[in-house]
Design an enzyme around this catalytic site. Structure first.
Site, PDB file in Angstrom:
ATOM      1  N   LYS A  91       0.810  -1.240   0.000  1.00 52.03           N
ATOM      2  CA  LYS A  91       0.000   0.000   0.000  1.00 52.03           C
ATOM      3  C   LYS A  91       0.839   1.285   0.000  1.00 52.03           C
ATOM      4  CE  LYS A  91      -2.790  -2.721  -0.500  1.00 52.03           C
ATOM      5  NZ  LYS A  91      -3.118  -2.851  -1.920  1.00 52.03           N
ATOM      6  N   SER A  92       2.109   1.126  -0.380  1.00 53.81           N
ATOM      7  CA  SER A  92       2.991   2.301  -0.420  1.00 53.81           C
ATOM      8  C   SER A  92       3.230   2.805  -1.839  1.00 53.81           C
ATOM      9  CB  SER A  92       4.335   1.955   0.216  1.00 53.81           C
ATOM     10  OG  SER A  92       4.155   1.565   1.544  1.00 53.81           O
ATOM     11  N   THR A  94       3.231   0.280  -4.664  1.00 52.30           N
ATOM     12  CA  THR A  94       3.797  -0.858  -5.401  1.00 52.30           C
ATOM     13  C   THR A  94       3.305  -0.890  -6.851  1.00 52.30           C
ATOM     14  OG1 THR A  94       3.400  -2.058  -3.322  1.00 52.30           O
ATOM     15  CG2 THR A  94       4.231  -3.335  -5.204  1.00 52.30           C
ATOM     16  N   HIS A 155       8.015  -7.415  -1.331  1.00 51.96           N
ATOM     17  CA  HIS A 155       7.550  -6.786  -0.085  1.00 51.96           C
ATOM     18  C   HIS A 155       8.458  -7.199   1.076  1.00 51.96           C
ATOM     19  CE1 HIS A 155       4.008  -4.909  -1.636  1.00 51.96           C
ATOM     20  NE2 HIS A 155       3.240  -5.973  -1.713  1.00 51.96           N
ATOM     21  N   ARG A 177       5.816   5.585   1.803  1.00 48.56           N
ATOM     22  CA  ARG A 177       4.622   6.444   1.798  1.00 48.56           C
ATOM     23  C   ARG A 177       4.256   6.808   3.238  1.00 48.56           C
ATOM     24  NH1 ARG A 177      -1.391   4.776  -0.624  1.00 48.56           N
ATOM     25  NH2 ARG A 177      -2.122   6.917  -0.891  1.00 48.56           N
ATOM     26  N   SER A 185      -5.161   3.120   3.378  1.00 48.03           N
ATOM     27  CA  SER A 185      -5.205   2.317   2.153  1.00 48.03           C
ATOM     28  C   SER A 185      -5.307   0.821   2.483  1.00 48.03           C
ATOM     29  CB  SER A 185      -3.941   2.607   1.331  1.00 48.03           C
ATOM     30  OG  SER A 185      -3.990   1.932   0.114  1.00 48.03           O
ATOM     31  N   TYR A 243       6.240   8.200  -2.256  1.00 48.81           N
ATOM     32  CA  TYR A 243       4.975   8.323  -2.993  1.00 48.81           C
ATOM     33  C   TYR A 243       4.626   9.807  -3.116  1.00 48.81           C
ATOM     34  CZ  TYR A 243      -0.033   7.456  -3.964  1.00 48.81           C
ATOM     35  OH  TYR A 243      -1.300   7.420  -4.517  1.00 48.81           O
ATOM     36  N   ARG A 307      -7.809   2.950  -5.552  1.00 47.58           N
ATOM     37  CA  ARG A 307      -8.900   3.469  -4.727  1.00 47.58           C
ATOM     38  C   ARG A 307      -8.988   4.976  -4.925  1.00 47.58           C
ATOM     39  NH1 ARG A 307      -9.780   5.376   0.460  1.00 47.58           N
ATOM     40  NH2 ARG A 307      -7.522   5.581   0.650  1.00 47.58           N
ATOM     41  N   GLY A 309      -5.765   7.087  -4.759  1.00 46.67           N
ATOM     42  CA  GLY A 309      -4.503   7.501  -5.385  1.00 46.67           C
ATOM     43  C   GLY A 309      -4.094   8.925  -5.033  1.00 46.67           C
TER      44      GLY A 309
HETATM   45  P1  PAP Z   1       0.105  -3.371  -3.142  1.00 52.05           P
HETATM   46  O1  PAP Z   1       1.329  -3.183  -2.324  1.00 52.05           O
HETATM   47  O2  PAP Z   1      -0.901  -4.286  -2.509  1.00 52.05           O
HETATM   48  O3  PAP Z   1       0.371  -3.714  -4.562  1.00 52.05           O
HETATM   49  P2  PAP Z   1      -0.067  -0.580  -3.615  1.00 52.05           P
HETATM   50  O4  PAP Z   1      -0.096  -0.461  -5.082  1.00 52.05           O
HETATM   51  O5  PAP Z   1       1.192  -0.273  -2.922  1.00 52.05           O
HETATM   52  O6  PAP Z   1      -0.658  -1.965  -3.159  1.00 52.05           O
HETATM   53  O7  PAP Z   1      -1.112   0.402  -2.961  1.00 52.05           O
HETATM   54  C1  PAP Z   1      -2.308   0.805  -3.533  1.00 52.05           C
HETATM   55  C2  PAP Z   1      -2.379   2.301  -3.337  1.00 52.05           C
HETATM   56  O8  PAP Z   1      -1.688   2.938  -4.409  1.00 52.05           O
HETATM   57  C3  PAP Z   1      -3.807   2.803  -3.388  1.00 52.05           C
HETATM   58  O9  PAP Z   1      -3.822   3.951  -2.552  1.00 52.05           O
HETATM   59  P3  PAP Z   1      -5.152   4.475  -1.858  1.00 52.05           P
HETATM   60  O10 PAP Z   1      -5.809   3.338  -1.209  1.00 52.05           O
HETATM   61  O11 PAP Z   1      -4.700   5.534  -0.896  1.00 52.05           O
HETATM   62  O12 PAP Z   1      -5.958   5.061  -2.962  1.00 52.05           O
HETATM   63  C4  PAP Z   1      -3.934   3.138  -4.849  1.00 52.05           C
HETATM   64  O13 PAP Z   1      -5.001   4.009  -5.114  1.00 52.05           O
HETATM   65  C5  PAP Z   1      -2.600   3.758  -5.127  1.00 52.05           C
HETATM   66  N1  PAP Z   1      -2.251   3.722  -6.555  1.00 52.05           N
HETATM   67  C6  PAP Z   1      -2.353   2.682  -7.419  1.00 52.05           C
HETATM   68  N2  PAP Z   1      -1.946   3.044  -8.629  1.00 52.05           N
HETATM   69  C7  PAP Z   1      -1.584   4.341  -8.555  1.00 52.05           C
HETATM   70  C8  PAP Z   1      -1.092   5.284  -9.515  1.00 52.05           C
HETATM   71  N3  PAP Z   1      -0.905   4.948 -10.767  1.00 52.05           N
HETATM   72  N4  PAP Z   1      -0.803   6.516  -9.080  1.00 52.05           N
HETATM   73  C9  PAP Z   1      -0.993   6.872  -7.790  1.00 52.05           C
HETATM   74  N5  PAP Z   1      -1.467   6.035  -6.831  1.00 52.05           N
HETATM   75  C10 PAP Z   1      -1.750   4.781  -7.214  1.00 52.05           C
END
Ligand code: PAP
Length: 345
Positions: A91-92, A94, A155, A177, A185, A243, A307, A309
């Protein structure tokens, strides 16, 4: 069909080569390693039933990123000196970092093809760039992906990385993040998955667990700490991104990332707007649209990774007191690092 494969050291394992191979192979790894971790300290999980404490960090079990896949990776993975690892706490950022690295490294491969055929216009970034932990579940885990340099995400905490990564000259990119946004998140992500099978977690319960460090791959502070320390000692080996910086100045951070990955943008590319193309291809607006439907092979809906972003969404969810409590822990943990505190408070 049963496949006998041979990987140095711990393998061979009788892996199964069928449509459900990830699940089947995960069960095999669980059986193989459960005696090693079943007695470790255990807590209730967020997305999975339990979290186990291994080497100072909480890990899921029966998941593609789990204590058993970490152990298997530690036992079998061989790094190449030219590899690059994208490391994050869940959720940082990735998904975003995977998309950016994939788009940067492969830009020449797709430059003369119709933009709509680009993998990131058709698939989740998680399908484009694998976690090194999940590679052990493949039917043929030779750990070779199609990129040069080989690109993997992880991770895993720094201190739990396989010895061959720690010993080699390969490079790492870490994305950090703000913990308040990571918590919010993670809370929403976990509940969106729990909703399918288990009772929802309350916000207060999740907050308490986060503060105690009980999150997948956490504690948050120890995970960040491990990579941050090494990035200060070896800045050419670890690129430490945030982030928040990436959001504020995506263009310059993308250029920095490209340089670190060994494929800087040329003047000609910059003149033609290639950096902006990468930024927009990997932007939240585009990727969340592409990933509205479908799911990963492990069953998580694609849209769950997109979600809000945004930076600072925690303000819409945490009480003032919760924010202050989390800040207090962060100040204690990162007291000597002003730059890091700028991001994390
Ligand atoms: P993961 O480690 O399980 O793969 P990860 O991608 O780190 O998850 O975290 C998802 C977060 O990144 C979400 O944040 P939020 O819940 O605060 O909204 C998601 O919206 C955000 N995210 C995914 N893609 C992007 C992007 N292209 N630009 C900015 N934020 C993004």
């Amino acid at each position: 069909m049963t496949l006998q494969i041979s990987v140095p050291d711990v393998y061979p394992l009788s892996f199964v080569d069928d449509d459900d191979h990830e699940k089947t192979n995960l069960a095999l790894l669980y059986d193989r390693y459960k005696d090693r971790f079943i007695t470790f300290p255990k807590e209730k999980g967020w997305m999975t039933e339990d979290l186990y404490m291994y080497q100072g960090f909480w890990h899921q079990s029966k998941n593609v990123v789990s204590v058993e896949t970490v152990m298997a990776t530690q036992d079998s993975f061989k790094a190449h000196p030219s590899d690059v690892y994208l490391a994050t706490l869940p959720k940082s950022g990735t998904t975003w970092l995977k998309a950016l690295a994939f788009a940067i490294v492969n830009r020449n491969r797709y430059k003369n093809k119709p933009p709509s055929t680009h993998p990131l216009q058709n698939s989740n970034p998680h399908n484009c760039l694998p976690f090194v932990e999940t590679e052990v579940l493949r039917t043929n885990p030779t750990y070779d992906n199609a990129h040069t340099p080989r690109l993997y995400a992880t991770h895993m905490p720094y201190t739990s990385l396989p010895q061959s990564i720690l010993d080699s000259s390969c490079r790492l990119v870490y994305m950090c993040r703000n913990p308040k946004d990571v918590f919010v998140s993670l809370f929403h992500f976990a509940n969106s998955l729990r909703g399918q099978s288990r009772d929802l977690m309350t916000f207060e319960e999740g907050f308490d667990m986060f503060c105690k460090g009980v999150i997948p791959n956490g504690p948050y502070w120890d995970h960040v700490n491990g990579y941050y320390k090494v990035s200060l000692e070896q800045p050419t080996r670890i690129l430490f991104l945030t982030y928040e910086d990436m959001k504020m100045d995506t263009r310059n951070n993308v250029k920095l990332l490209a340089k670190f990955l060994g494929c800087p943008f040329t003047e000609e590319e910059e003149g033609k707007g290639v950096v902006e193309e990468v930024v927009s291809l990997c932007g939240f607006e585009n990727l969340s649209e592409v990933n509205k439907h479908g799911s990963l092979s492990i069953g998580i809906p694609n849209h769950a990774f997109f979600r809000e972003g945004k930076v600072g969404d925690w303000r819409n969810h945490l009480t003032i007191e919760m924010g202050q409590n989390l800040d207090q822990i962060t100040k204690e943990k990162f007291h000597s690092w002003d730059l890091l505190l700028n991001t994390c408070l």
